[in-house]
Design an enzyme around this catalytic site. Structure first.
Site, mmCIF file in Angstrom:
data_model
loop_
_atom_site.group_PDB
_atom_site.id
_atom_site.type_symbol
_atom_site.label_atom_id
_atom_site.label_comp_id
_atom_site.label_asym_id
_atom_site.label_seq_id
_atom_site.Cartn_x
_atom_site.Cartn_y
_atom_site.Cartn_z
ATOM 1 N N GLY A 18 0.811 -1.220 0.000
ATOM 2 C CA GLY A 18 0.000 0.000 0.000
ATOM 3 C C GLY A 18 0.843 1.268 0.000
ATOM 4 C CB ALA A 19 1.809 3.711 1.563
ATOM 5 C CG MET A 20 8.353 2.233 2.666
ATOM 6 S SD MET A 20 8.171 0.904 3.895
ATOM 7 C CE MET A 20 9.361 1.455 5.111
ATOM 8 C CD GLU A 21 6.999 2.308 7.728
ATOM 9 O OE1 GLU A 21 6.304 1.968 6.751
ATOM 10 O OE2 GLU A 21 7.415 1.491 8.574
ATOM 11 C CG ASN A 22 10.534 5.237 2.511
ATOM 12 O OD1 ASN A 22 10.959 4.140 2.801
ATOM 13 N ND2 ASN A 22 9.709 5.442 1.486
ATOM 14 C CD GLU B 171 2.392 3.737 5.186
ATOM 15 O OE1 GLU B 171 3.481 3.593 5.780
ATOM 16 O OE2 GLU B 171 1.631 2.784 4.918
HETATM 17 ZN ZN ZN Z 1 2.763 0.121 8.540
#
Ligand code: ZN
Length: 882
Positions: free
Chosen positions: A268-272, A305
């Site tokens: 879904g997404a990435m919290e960089n 995120e």
């Molecule tokens: Zn997560």
């Protein structure tokens, strides 16, 4: 070439690194096929570590082009290198030293979407969990934290935008039409949070003033021309930032926060840190192209995120066994955010539906594992609904046990005590123990024991003594590697209702702790005595779904109907309606097998229709009440020897019976829920659309022709109603001219919008029945399909495998064989995606013998195939293991 041989990693083997990483300085010279990565790392030997211990760095398919020690070329005798490992010997005992590693990588051919890759001409990274080692040799583990300085050099005309984590340091022009940008992230972070994005993108800009008065620049990057579709995401971001300040006291900590939407992404997404990367599906929305469901997902994932900035980034995981430390907690936080932004009970219903349909089957099948596992072969396969959703439920139970104030105190202590550290689940739980004085040792079994506990309840009322006795029995089923289970600490929400529906307060309670309407079940068997109960009570048990358990409690339809009508907890009203529905659905499936026609019992239909018409209830709740348990919910109740065909036909028969009994009500609801104004994505107007759609579903089941659904399709002025009508047409009348025409209209109208075409694929992939397989094969040849894009694959092939029990599970086994073949093809390009698709087979042992045999044979062909990825090998072997 596959270099990872898939050894098993054990939690018990954890030990800190021999060398401490002080600083990271990376320079990227971007090129589509030959990007040069120079990495300067400053290390020192950890105190007490043997002076002969070598420095070992991880790699994955890498080739080393140069290696310097304190700026000088390192003697070949002092190191060994393979594509997945760099070992350096004879390093200083105490003094810090610098290692400079240069690698050349090819983003263009990186089809795994891990490490540095290209998507629609944009350079993009994905490093969680072990993608950084595909960029450069590095101690690629979450307990190695350092500040990063990043310099990116690229062709200015084709790649004007150069982004990385942290704050912007500066940039400028370079030789030969190139330019550069430099970024510095002062917050020490593990490599999995590194990100780089470079390309030519449009931007939406805004700003947020934090609670201490700092201004943060907000930027969302999307493909040129799609900027207008990012405004809802921006709004959700600002609301998330505000909520985290108000609810958890958490403030953002850099000058800039960026989100980039990309079209090729595994999850879904990435919290960089400071640079979230999103699947564009969870950023882009407008009324013409996004459903209410899409809006809700965007809001939830943007929040998720963003919330990771504190739960995941500032405080991270010591090792990957602790994944639920950040994921379970952050899912809990995003659930609470959505509950506060929307309707709390409706949000809870959606969460529980999702948990039961995804996590319960995982926990009850061959892939079951604890929320905190103790061994893995491939960490990518542990980004599961158990770690995420059950992990969130475990966090929620801590909040239930402590109450809001103590829970907040525990979270405050966690942030204060562990900021900047890489920690464990034990560290997290200790904070709640410390603020409350409560012993969490039995509760901690929720992290360690897999399997969904089964609680069996029975009650008896003594009208003379005016006491009510509740007997509870808990059992945790055996799961792979765990045969013996200890009793758990289960917080059961509970109230007793009188015949008028009012809550009865006992004068005293014996046999267990009972406070704030929560009963603590801690023994295998426990008998609770409620004194001073003046009339026979109706028990509302596991209120609000306080614990993620299966509950076996024989309540009469009239008791359930009373709960459905009077419970002040609306989640429990919904649960009572589903409990009323289930025996009807089970019986209807049995009747199908016996060739009998199904009927729905009166108490159930009346309770359902009463809820549908009750104007004191919000429309979104009424829509949830009308949505019957799914076919997979029914299959789970059967628990074995499942016949998807009988379950499907039985459910259709119950739907039709309700449709006939309530036809006038549904006509009326369909009309009154029509929107009277311009579209807004608010929860309230989404609720009206949901109820209108539910009414349309029933109406179309009571009617033999597609005319009403076709008219709804033609009149729809938003994607929620348009897609619902299209799906109804396709599912109810798959072969009609009207359906074909509607499908073609939809395709031609949205052919240039891949995310909408995904809905078109899914609507067709989920058409019940054996004929859908041929349709899928035809659609895969459609020019709008792209087997290299994960969203397309999930929308078509994934929807078929996960959401079409009669199509995928057709009796001749062709569906299983088809998926097995797809998995092997996808595995060549993208092992993560292939392994995920394979989990659609996890419940194969619960099928009736004919289908189970076909499914097993298909799994055996996967198992026997040459050159499987570790990802697929791990899943297929666990799925087949007895
Ligand atoms: Zn997560």
């Amino acid at each position: 070439m596959r270099t990872d041989i898939g050894q098993v990693i054990h939690l018990a083997d954890y030990r800190p690194t021999d060398f401490v990483l002080e600083r990271v300085d990376l320079t990227f010279e971007l090129d589509p096929t030959a990007t040069k990565v120079e990495s300067r790392l400053i290390f020192h030997r950890r105190e007490g570590v043997d002076v002969t211990a070598p420095l070992i760095l991880d790699g994955d398919e890498l080739s080393l082009t140069s290696l310097l020690f304190d700026q000088e070329e390192l003697d070949a005798a002092r190191y060994d290198v393979t594509p997945d490992k760099l070992t350096i010997r004879e390093l200083p005992a105490e003094a810090p030293f610098e290692i400079t590693v240069t690698t050349i990588i090819n983003p263009q051919t990186n089809s795994q979407l891990m490490g540095l890759y290209r998507t629609n001409g944009v350079y993009c990274t994905q490093c969680e969990a072990e993608g950084f080692r595909r960029i450069t040799y590095f101690p690629d583990r979450p307990d190695v934290l350092a500040p990063y300085t990043i310099t990116i050099i690229a062709d200015k005309a084709s790649t004007p935008l150069l982004l990385s984590n942290g704050n912007f340091l500066g940039g400028g022009n370079y030789d030969e039409g190139r330019h550069f940008a430099a970024w510095f992230d002062p917050h020490p972070k593990p490599s999995y949070l590194f990100a780089l994005v470079a390309g030519d993108l449009g931007v939406v800009e805004d700003s947020f003033t934090t609670m201490s008065g700092r201004e943060v620049a907000l930027k969302i990057y999307v493909e040129h021309g799609k900027e207008a579709r990012a405004s809802y995401a921006m709004d959700a971001l600002k609301r998330s930032m505000k909520w985290d300040e108000e609810r958890f006291g958490r403030e953002y900590d850099l000058d800039i926060f960026m989100i980039v939407a990309v079209s090729d992404f595994n999850m879904g997404a990435m919290e960089n840190k400071g640079l979230n990367v999103f699947n564009d599906k969870y950023v882009l929305a407008d009324p013409q192209t996004a459903t209410d469901h899409d809006y809700a997902n965007i809001e939830a994932i943007i929040a998720h995120e963003y919330f990771h900035n504190w739960t995941g980034n500032r405080i991270t995981c010591r090792d990957w066994f602790q994944l639920c430390l950040k994921e379970g907690l952050t899912v809990y936080r995003d659930h609470e955010f959505s509950a506060d932004q929307r309707s709390r009970p409706v949000k809870r219903i959606a969460e529980v539906r999702h948990l039961k349909s995804e996590q319960f089957p995982e926990d009850g099948g061959p892939l079951a594992h604890p929320v905190r596992p103790t061994a893995y072969r491939e960490i990518n396969n542990f980004y599961t609904t158990t770690v995420y959703e059950k992990g969130s439920e475990v966090t929620r139970m801590i909040a239930t046990l402590l109450g809001d104030d103590l829970f907040r105190k525990g979270m405050d202590l966690y942030f204060e005590r562990h900021d900047g550290q890489a920690v464990t689940i034990e560290d997290f739980v200790q904070c709640f123990s410390d603020v409350s004085g409560r012993d969490f040792s039995q509760f901690a079994l929720w992290y360690h024991q897999a399997g969904t506990p089964l609680v069996t309840a029975s009650g008896s009322y003594d009208p003379v003594a005016k006491t009510f006795t509740l007997s509870l029995l808990q059992m945790v089923p055996a799961t792979p590697g765990q045969t013996e289970k200890a009793p758990m600490h289960i917080p059961l929400g509970l109230v007793l209702l009188g015949q008028s529906g009012a809550i009865l307060s006992p004068s005293s309670v014996e046999g267990g702790e009972y406070e704030r309407s929560v009963l603590h079940l801690t023994e295998r068997q426990q008998t609770i005595l409620f004194n001073g109960i003046a009339e026979r009570p109706v028990v509302s048990l596991n209120r609000g779904f306080s614990a993620p358990i299966n509950l076996q409690f024989d309540q009469t339809p009239s008791d359930l109907a009373l709960i459905a009508r009077h419970e002040t907890d609306h989640f429990s009203r919904w649960q009572a309606l589903m409990d009323l529905a289930m025996p009807n659905l089970l019986q209807a499936a049995r009747d199908q097998k016996d060739g009998k026609s199904a009927k729905a019992d009166k108490a159930f239909v009346e309770a359902l229709l009463a809820a549908a018409q009750d104007e004191s209830l919000e429309p979104a709740f009424r829509a949830q009440a009308l949505a019957l348990p799914s076919e997979s919910d029914i299959a789970r109740e059967f628990g074995g020897n499942n016949d998807p065909e009988a379950i499907h036909l039985g459910r259709q028969a119950v739907l039709t019976a309700i449709a006939e009994a309530g036809s006038t009500i549904f006509v009326q609801l369909y009309d009154t829920m029509k929107s009277n104004g311009t579209f807004t994505p608010t929860a309230e107007s989404a609720g009206r659309r949901a109820l209108r759609n539910a009414a349309l579903t029933y109406l179309s089941y009571a009617e033999p022709t597609p005319h009403r659904a076709l008219a709804a399709f033609g009149q729809a002025d938003n994607m929620t109603e348009m897609l619902h009508a299209l799906t109804l047409l396709a599912h109810r009348f798959p072969m009609s001219d009207e359906t074909n025409k509607a499908l073609e209209d939809f395709r031609s109208r949205f052919a240039d919008n891949a995310l909408v075409i995904d809905k078109w694929f899914s609507a067709q992939a989920t058409i019940p029945g054996a004929g859908t397989l041929e349709r899928i094969q035809t659609l895969m040849a459609n020019p709008l399909f792209n087997a290299g894009n994960p969203n397309r694959v999930r929308a078509l092939v994934g929807a078929f495998a996960f959401s079409n029990p009669t199509g995928f599970g057709r009796a001749d086994g062709e569906g299983y064989r088809f998926i097995a073949k797809q998995i092997l093809e996808i595995d060549q390009r993208n092992p993560q995606l292939a392994a995920r698709l394979l989990t659609s087979m996890r419940s194969w042992r619960k099928l009736e013998p004919g289908r189970a045999k076909h499914a097993e044979a298909a799994l055996r062909t996967v198992e026997a195939a040459p050159s499987l990825s570790t990802d697929v090998r791990d899943i297929v072997e666990r799925t087949l293991k007895a």
